[in-house]
Design a protein around this motif. Structure first.
Motif, PDB file in Angstrom:
ATOM      1  N   GLU A 132       0.835  -1.206   0.000  1.00  0.00           N
ATOM      2  CA  GLU A 132       0.000   0.000   0.000  1.00  0.00           C
ATOM      3  C   GLU A 132       0.872   1.259   0.000  1.00  0.00           C
ATOM      4  O   GLU A 132       0.563   2.242  -0.690  1.00  0.00           O
ATOM      5  CB  GLU A 132      -0.926  -0.013   1.219  1.00  0.00           C
TER       6      GLU A 132
ATOM      7  N   ARG B 215       2.142   1.712  -3.473  1.00  0.00           N
ATOM      8  CA  ARG B 215       1.083   2.189  -4.373  1.00  0.00           C
ATOM      9  C   ARG B 215       0.866   3.689  -4.203  1.00  0.00           C
ATOM     10  O   ARG B 215       0.753   4.428  -5.185  1.00  0.00           O
ATOM     11  CB  ARG B 215      -0.213   1.434  -4.112  1.00  0.00           C
ATOM     12  N   ARG B 216       0.804   4.139  -2.942  1.00  0.00           N
ATOM     13  CA  ARG B 216       0.589   5.572  -2.695  1.00  0.00           C
ATOM     14  C   ARG B 216       1.748   6.408  -3.234  1.00  0.00           C
ATOM     15  O   ARG B 216       1.545   7.476  -3.831  1.00  0.00           O
ATOM     16  CB  ARG B 216       0.408   5.814  -1.196  1.00  0.00           C
TER      17      ARG B 216
END
Length: 375
Positions: free
Chosen positions: A17, A20-21
């Motif tokens: 995550e 991804r950010r």
């Protein structure tokens, strides 16, 4: 070798995550639509870094010393080609709600598909038992016969929209929090259809369909349940300008039969016989859905007994077998007797030793014995 973690600005123990950010942030900053053509190489590099680090298997191989191409025979940005995955795929996913970047909205849709239609058809019990063919009247949009659904007047045809060149979409530049964006929207001139109609059909006014009543044939299968919906593909409302029609759903509503009641695949009916007939027995003719049937009332038939005739019920949907017909016997006891009838019954009662009435509970094995001890 380029450090992908450093390129995205994340630590080596970053979660998926986090990666991804970080990628989303970098991609917005470096996309050529924002930063200009000179940022294309940098954008490709962060896209490659994300493609590797977002995949657990590729990330593990990279951490163990795998090169930029990750073993697919190419280096750098070329690694996207082997897996069928590229930065355009990522951005189409990321910005799908914003209309994309510079491209169209896909192939134009000529016309709108028709909606589904629901109608009801009443059927008799006979229809349910044996199946039937029904003609029903449907009032809905149907293809215009004057223009054959094109929406254009006879002798003319739709033309390619001059504003969108037939793509059905136009690109606008909008100011957003991220800067200027090129956003694809439906063409206002042709409403996203890619075509315009210079001379609309006078009958349907360019819609390609008109409201009318039509007859539709529907097959009622034997054994169908009340409330079942039968689907007729393409028999619903016609689409505009030749687009596909919707489906027609026909809901079966079974009309109650005055003589027979259905329970699943079985039929039930009742008959009333005099007490003398129940005692002596007889044969009578019963009108059934399969025609007249001879039914025997055996001597000594009791009130509430059921006579079953096999195979005269409703057909089972997934087999050729049918349920049964159950005949419930009700025994009629006369409420008033003339003197002669009363005398004869008294003689019969005396002959059978039935002159006295004893409490049932005083007899061994009587009715109340079943409930003794059940408190």
């Amino acid at each position: 070798m380029t450090d992908y973690y450093e390129l995205l600005g994340v630590s080596r123990d970053a979660s998926t995550e986090d990666i991804r950010r970080a990628y989303r942030k970098k991609a917005r900053e470096l996309h050529p639509d924002y930063a200009g053509p000179e940022s294309e190489d940098a954008f490709k590099s962060v896209s490659m870094a994300y493609e590797v680090l977002s995949d657990p298997e590729k990330r593990q191989r990279y951490d163990l010393g795998g090169g930029p191409g990750m073993g697919n025979g190419s280096a750098g940005y070329g690694g996207f080609q082997g897996g069928g995955f590229g930065f355009q795929d990522i951005f189409e996913t990321m910005f799908s709600n914003m209309g994309g970047f510079g491209g169209g909205t896909g192939a134009p849709q000529y016309g709108r598909p028709g909606q589904d239609t629901l109608v009801a058809v009443e059927v008799s019990l006979r229809d349910v038992v044996f199946g039937a063919t029904k003609e029903i009247l449907v009032d809905s949009a149907m293809t215009c016969t004057t223009c054959s659904g094109s929406g254009a007047a006879p002798g003319t045809t739709p033309v390619t929209c001059v504003e969108c060149s037939g793509t059905g979409s136009v690109t606008r530049v909008q100011n957003t929090l991220l800067g200027q964006m090129r956003v694809a929207t439906a063409c206002p001139r042709c409403q996203g259809q890619g075509q315009t109609i210079p001379t609309p059909c006078s009958e349907c006014h360019g819609e390609g369909r008109v409201q009318a009543s039509r007859s539709v044939t529907v097959e009622i299968p034997a054994g169908v349940e009340n409330g079942t919906r039968i689907r007729l593909r393409g028999d619903g409302q016609a689409g505009t300008r030749g687009a596909p029609s919707g489906d027609l759903y026909v809901e079966v509503r079974e009309v109650p039969d005055p003589m027979f009641a259905r329970r699943g695949n079985d039929l039930n009916t009742s008959i009333t016989v005099p007490m003398t007939t129940a005692a002596l027995g007889t044969r009578f003719t019963l009108q059934t859905l399969d025609g007249d049937q001879q039914v025997d009332i055996h001597p000594g038939t009791q009130p509430g007994e059921v006579i079953t005739i096999k195979g005269l019920g409703v057909k089972r949907l997934r087999s050729n077998s049918r349920g049964d017909l159950h005949i419930h016997v009700e025994v009629e006891v006369p409420r008033k007797l003339d003197a002669e009838s009363k005398s004869l019954l008294e003689q019969l009662a005396a002959l059978r030793g039935e002159a006295r009435v004893e409490p049932v509970s005083s007899r061994s094995g009587g009715f109340f014995d079943k409930f003794r001890g059940k408190r």
